[in-house]
Design a protein around this motif. Structure first.
Motif, PDB file in Angstrom:
ATOM      1  N   LYS A 118       0.817  -1.335  -0.006  1.00  0.00           N
ATOM      2  CA  LYS A 118      -0.013  -0.058   0.080  1.00  0.00           C
ATOM      3  C   LYS A 118       0.837   1.168  -0.002  1.00  0.00           C
ATOM      4  CE  LYS A 118      -3.964  -1.925   2.564  1.00  0.00           C
ATOM      5  NZ  LYS A 118      -4.635  -2.271   1.459  1.00  0.00           N
ATOM      6  N   SER A 119       0.303   2.291  -0.632  1.00  0.00           N
ATOM      7  CA  SER A 119       1.065   3.613  -0.559  1.00  0.00           C
ATOM      8  C   SER A 119       1.050   4.321   0.745  1.00  0.00           C
ATOM      9  CB  SER A 119       0.566   4.548  -1.816  1.00  0.00           C
ATOM     10  OG  SER A 119      -0.824   4.856  -1.224  1.00  0.00           O
ATOM     11  N   ARG A 147      -6.404   4.909   5.900  1.00  0.00           N
ATOM     12  CA  ARG A 147      -6.928   3.700   6.827  1.00  0.00           C
ATOM     13  C   ARG A 147      -6.748   3.904   8.151  1.00  0.00           C
ATOM     14  NH1 ARG A 147      -3.996  -2.013   6.995  1.00  0.00           N
ATOM     15  NH2 ARG A 147      -5.910  -3.179   7.927  1.00  0.00           N
ATOM     16  N   ARG A 148      -5.993   4.506   8.534  1.00  0.00           N
ATOM     17  CA  ARG A 148      -5.771   5.040  10.114  1.00  0.00           C
ATOM     18  C   ARG A 148      -6.717   5.908  10.278  1.00  0.00           C
ATOM     19  NH1 ARG A 148       0.059   4.971   8.862  1.00  0.00           N
ATOM     20  NH2 ARG A 148       0.141   7.235   8.910  1.00  0.00           N
ATOM     21  N   ALA A 149      -6.941   6.895   9.304  1.00  0.00           N
ATOM     22  CA  ALA A 149      -8.034   7.798   9.561  1.00  0.00           C
ATOM     23  C   ALA A 149      -9.401   7.356   9.735  1.00  0.00           C
ATOM     24  CB  ALA A 149      -7.827   9.082   8.496  1.00  0.00           C
ATOM     25  N   ARG A 150      -9.859   6.376   8.883  1.00  0.00           N
ATOM     26  CA  ARG A 150     -11.129   5.886   9.027  1.00  0.00           C
ATOM     27  C   ARG A 150     -11.483   5.204  10.291  1.00  0.00           C
ATOM     28  NH1 ARG A 150     -10.648   2.549   4.273  1.00  0.00           N
ATOM     29  NH2 ARG A 150     -10.560   4.377   2.962  1.00  0.00           N
ATOM     30  N   ARG A 151     -10.242   4.409  10.691  1.00  0.00           N
ATOM     31  CA  ARG A 151     -10.406   3.677  12.074  1.00  0.00           C
ATOM     32  C   ARG A 151     -10.866   4.796  13.113  1.00  0.00           C
ATOM     33  NH1 ARG A 151      -5.900   0.326  11.288  1.00  0.00           N
ATOM     34  NH2 ARG A 151      -4.658   1.743  12.409  1.00  0.00           N
TER      35      ARG A 151
END
Length: 116
Positions: free
Chosen positions: A2-3, A10-14
């Motif tokens: 992943k870039s 992804r971290r932000a979504r969590r």
């Protein structure tokens, strides 16, 4: 693999999923190489209550991509949030590391009266 941006998102979504459960307004920060942006979203509606960034004209600003600019934006968003009647927020760093400009913005917002 992943870039760098995909992992950040992804971290932000969590984090946002956790903030949604809390049910408090969300103070969201976005950082680019040149500017820093911050928005205050309502807890349930997802509507923007207040916003501030280095794109707007701020008196005495030497640059837009430094810690001083981030401090000014942090104080500005706290002032606008209090004017809208918001004092307690959840800090959403959008997957960015909590240091440098992001930390400076958060500290300035706390000093100006926001609680998170």
């Amino acid at each position: 693999m992943k870039s760098k941006n995909e992992t950040r998102v992804r971290r932000a979504r969590r984090t946002r999923a956790h903030i949604r459960v809390l049910g408090v307004p969300r103070l969201s920060v976005h950082r680019t190489g040149q500017h820093i942006y911050v928005q205050l979203f309502a807890a349930e509606a997802g509507k923007t209550i207040a916003a501030a960034s280095t794109v707007e004209k701020i008196d005495g600003l030497t640059g837009t991509s430094n810690v001083d600019a981030a401090k000014r934006v942090g104080a500005l968003i706290a002032e606008r949030a209090k004017a809208a009647g918001v004092t307690k927020v959840a800090f959403d760093r959008s997957g960015f590391k909590y240091h440098g400009r992001v930390k400076a913005l958060a500290d300035a917002a706390r000093e100006a009266g926001l609680e998170f």
